[in-house]
Motif scaffolding. Structure first.
Motif, mmCIF file in Angstrom:
data_model
loop_
_atom_site.group_PDB
_atom_site.id
_atom_site.type_symbol
_atom_site.label_atom_id
_atom_site.label_comp_id
_atom_site.label_asym_id
_atom_site.label_seq_id
_atom_site.Cartn_x
_atom_site.Cartn_y
_atom_site.Cartn_z
ATOM 1 N N SER A 1 59.636 17.039 4.656
ATOM 2 C CA SER A 1 59.096 16.305 3.519
ATOM 3 C C SER A 1 58.896 17.126 2.389
ATOM 4 O O SER A 1 58.822 18.555 2.663
ATOM 5 N N GLU B 1 57.519 12.157 -8.093
ATOM 6 C CA GLU B 1 57.361 11.072 -8.993
ATOM 7 C C GLU B 1 58.577 10.921 -9.764
ATOM 8 O O GLU B 1 59.093 12.146 -10.247
ATOM 9 N N PHE C 1 59.357 5.440 -9.210
ATOM 10 C CA PHE C 1 59.277 5.840 -7.629
ATOM 11 C C PHE C 1 58.307 7.191 -7.394
ATOM 12 O O PHE C 1 58.354 7.914 -8.354
ATOM 13 N N ARG C 2 57.623 6.801 -6.361
ATOM 14 C CA ARG C 2 56.463 7.995 -5.937
ATOM 15 C C ARG C 2 56.759 8.221 -4.363
ATOM 16 O O ARG C 2 56.756 7.114 -3.809
ATOM 17 N N ILE C 3 56.580 9.303 -4.096
ATOM 18 C CA ILE C 3 56.792 9.674 -2.725
ATOM 19 C C ILE C 3 55.215 10.257 -2.455
ATOM 20 O O ILE C 3 55.113 11.344 -2.866
ATOM 21 N N ASP C 4 54.796 9.892 -1.153
ATOM 22 C CA ASP C 4 53.609 10.450 -0.717
ATOM 23 C C ASP C 4 54.145 11.180 0.657
ATOM 24 O O ASP C 4 54.174 10.600 1.720
ATOM 25 N N ARG D 1 54.406 9.958 4.475
ATOM 26 C CA ARG D 1 56.065 9.671 4.373
ATOM 27 C C ARG D 1 56.223 8.338 3.985
ATOM 28 O O ARG D 1 56.830 7.605 4.523
ATOM 29 N N ALA E 1 57.126 6.006 0.295
ATOM 30 C CA ALA E 1 57.829 5.715 -1.002
ATOM 31 C C ALA E 1 57.120 4.513 -1.583
ATOM 32 O O ALA E 1 56.873 3.507 -0.987
ATOM 33 N N TYR F 1 64.175 6.620 4.231
ATOM 34 C CA TYR F 1 63.141 7.346 3.444
ATOM 35 C C TYR F 1 63.995 8.841 2.914
ATOM 36 O O TYR F 1 63.958 9.134 2.108
ATOM 37 N N LEU G 1 66.522 8.221 0.207
ATOM 38 C CA LEU G 1 65.788 8.175 -1.213
ATOM 39 C C LEU G 1 65.345 9.442 -1.455
ATOM 40 O O LEU G 1 65.316 9.919 -2.615
ATOM 41 N N LEU G 2 64.686 10.259 -0.710
ATOM 42 C CA LEU G 2 64.010 11.378 -0.861
ATOM 43 C C LEU G 2 65.359 12.414 -1.394
ATOM 44 O O LEU G 2 64.874 13.054 -2.550
ATOM 45 N N MET H 1 66.262 11.578 -4.925
ATOM 46 C CA MET H 1 65.207 11.778 -5.897
ATOM 47 C C MET H 1 65.070 13.204 -6.397
ATOM 48 O O MET H 1 64.790 13.674 -7.387
#
Length: 236
Positions: free
Chosen positions: A119, A125, A129-132, A136, A138, A152, A155-156, A159
């Motif tokens: 991760s 951001e 889109f935003r990833i925590d 884990r 989105a 996931y 997409l990561l 991004m």
């Protein structure tokens, strides 16, 4: 968890993975697997496609619906590209064609688990889109997106490389950890991701196809133009 109706294969795989240090639950049919999955959530399911009581495709779909974080490796005796694509479209993260090497299965499991633990160090951001990374999860427009582990990771990766043209080989190498593989694997997962992030998957705004080259993830003006011109960026 191993779900395999062939007792010899089920025993051999279970013994090999236990010797490699894994806690293994092994069951012989989809009905028993469904019961076991209701009681506990494994990290990885090694799932035979042709199963009695509840078929592998149906079971994979149920896992995706109820436990999207569980990674699924589908085993199949059917070696056609169409059959492999079909398995991926039912939600499998990976597949192996029988007969297979125990060592290869072990490596595929290790790769899934290793990539499932990766991760970013800080929240990301990009446009809507935003990833925590801690959870884990989105988000799109502050709404959580239900993604499988592989979706996931895809997409990561996208991004992390906005507005770059990424080939299918790039994606296979960085997301799957494969130095070679079936390009249709990427095609299927891109299609699945589009269904979850695009307002109209047939005319994508964010995840665009660059014909003859690969894919490009964008949240800028190009995406806005693509939304206005039917067919731009759409396709496989």
């Amino acid at each position: 968890m191993i779900v395999e109706d062939d007792a010899a294969v089920r025993t051999a795989v279970g013994d090999y993975l236990r010797a490699a240090g894994y806690a293994v639950t092994a069951v012989a049919d989809g009905g028993r697997a469904r019961t076991e999955l209701a009681d506990h959530t494994p990290d990885v399911v090694v799932l035979d496609r042709m199963l009695p009581i509840v078929g592998g495709d149906v079971l994979c779909g149920e896992i995706r619906q109820h436990s999207p974080q569980v990674m699924v490796i589908m085993l199949t005796a059917l070696d056609s590209v169409a059959q492999r694509i079909s398995g991926l479209e039912h939600g499998a993260d990976d597949y192996l064609v029988k007969p297979f090497s125990m060592r290869e299965l072990h490596l595929r499991i290790e790769t899934l688990l290793r990539r499932g633990q990766k991760s970013p160090l800080v929240p990301m951001e990009l446009g809507p889109f935003r990833i925590d990374p801690a959870r884990r999860i989105a988000f799109l427009h502050n709404t959580a997106i239900e993604l499988t582990t592989r979706e996931y990771e895809l997409l990561l990766f996208l991004m992390r490389h906005p507005d770059e043209v990424l080939t299918r080989d790039d994606i296979l190498r960085e997301v799957w950890g494969w130095t070679f593989g079936e390009a249709s694997t990427v095609t299927v997962h891109v299609r699945r991701l589009r269904e979850k992030i695009e307002p109209e998957p047939r005319f994508p705004r964010y995840l665009l196809t660059e014909w003859g080259a690969g894919y490009r993830f964008t949240v800028g003006d190009v995406a806005a133009r693509a939304d206005k011109v039917p067919g731009t960026g759409a396709g496989r």
